[in-house]
Write an enzyme that holds these catalytic residues in place. Structure first.
Site, PDB file in Angstrom:
ATOM      1  N   GLU A   1      -3.795   0.976  -6.195  1.00 17.07           N
ATOM      2  CA  GLU A   1      -2.836  -0.043  -6.620  1.00 17.07           C
ATOM      3  C   GLU A   1      -2.696   0.058  -8.139  1.00 17.07           C
ATOM      4  O   GLU A   1      -3.594   0.561  -8.822  1.00 17.07           O
ATOM      5  CB  GLU A   1      -3.279  -1.449  -6.227  1.00 17.07           C
ATOM      6  CG  GLU A   1      -3.312  -1.723  -4.736  1.00 17.07           C
ATOM      7  CD  GLU A   1      -1.946  -1.753  -4.078  1.00 17.07           C
ATOM      8  OE1 GLU A   1      -0.926  -1.548  -4.786  1.00 17.07           O
ATOM      9  OE2 GLU A   1      -1.881  -1.977  -2.860  1.00 17.07           O
TER      10      GLU A   1
ATOM     11  N   CYS B   1       0.863  -1.171   0.000  1.00 19.82           N
ATOM     12  CA  CYS B   1       0.000   0.000   0.000  1.00 19.82           C
ATOM     13  C   CYS B   1       0.903   1.225   0.000  1.00 19.82           C
ATOM     14  O   CYS B   1       1.581   1.499   0.993  1.00 19.82           O
ATOM     15  CB  CYS B   1      -0.912   0.000   1.222  1.00 19.82           C
ATOM     16  SG  CYS B   1      -1.982   1.459   1.305  1.00 19.82           S
TER      17      CYS B   1
END
Length: 215
Positions: free
Chosen positions: A106, A2
């Site tokens: 992402e 992340c």
């Protein structure tokens, strides 16, 4: 992994959910990047019960670090080894936090070989929290810096089409167990984490200077 997320909920809305008394100046942040200062919540050091808010440098600086150069490498902690790695081991057992977010990004390579960003939102709530760790580091000149990292784990089927890993999240009903835990047994199970949906966004989000709602 992340490495980017957003937090756009008004601070008063966040306070209503989590009950902390602090009122930090928190403008909407659509593209939070490593080394930014971010909102985090921990058990109040004074009473050991209520939550308190603080702003932490995203990228953990271990107590033993000679300087802050390691921080960009420690924005995430792998849940599989977090209790073994010297950088995270002590914080994992004694200094846990949660990090509010409205979504995270992402990237996945498209057929043309370019990386396409996707934005992930929780399926059932507009605001959720990552499982985090925090640390307090004193620089050689005496400056004290509080920093944090976000736990990650192998992706579940809702994230796996885009990325092989996902951030560990904590449902509201499990926050106390996570924050007061000291070992691996308190890492939230999948049932105590959020599920996600995702959609593609503009590639300009890859630029950390882009921080608006037009993705």
């Amino acid at each position: 992994m992340c490495a980017r997320f957003s937090l756009t909920s008004p601070i008063e809305a966040i306070r209503q959910i989590f009950g902390f008394k602090e009122r930090p100046n928190l403008p909407p942040a659509y593209n939070i990047a490593p080394t930014n200062y971010i909102l985090a919540l921990r058990i109040n050091i004074d009473d050991g019960v209520a939550l308190s808010a603080f702003q932490a440098h995203w990228g953990l600086i271990p107590k033993w670090a000679k300087d802050g150069s390691v921080t960009a490498k420690l924005i995430n902690a792998r849940s599989e080894t977090v209790d073994q790695k010297p950088s995270f081991r002590e914080a994992f057992s004694t200094r846990r936090c949660i990090i509010p977010a409205n979504g995270f990004f992402e990237w996945r390579k498209d057929l043309d070989g370019e990386k396409q960003p996707y934005y992930f939102q929780a399926s059932d709530v507009s605001l959720f929290v990552f499982a985090g760790l925090w640390e307090k580091w004193t620089s050689p000149n005496g400056e004290q810096i509080e920093s944090c990292t976000i736990l990650t784990e192998p992706a579940t089927e809702d994230v796996a089409p885009i990325h092989s890993r996902k951030p560990v999240t904590v449902k509201v009903d499990y926050i106390d167990e996570w924050l007061s835990g000291t070992d691996r047994q308190s890492i939230p199970s999948i049932s105590m984490q959020e599920r996600f949906t995702f959609y593609p966004v503009h590639k300009k989000v890859g630029n950390v200077r882009e921080n608006n709602a037009t993705y």
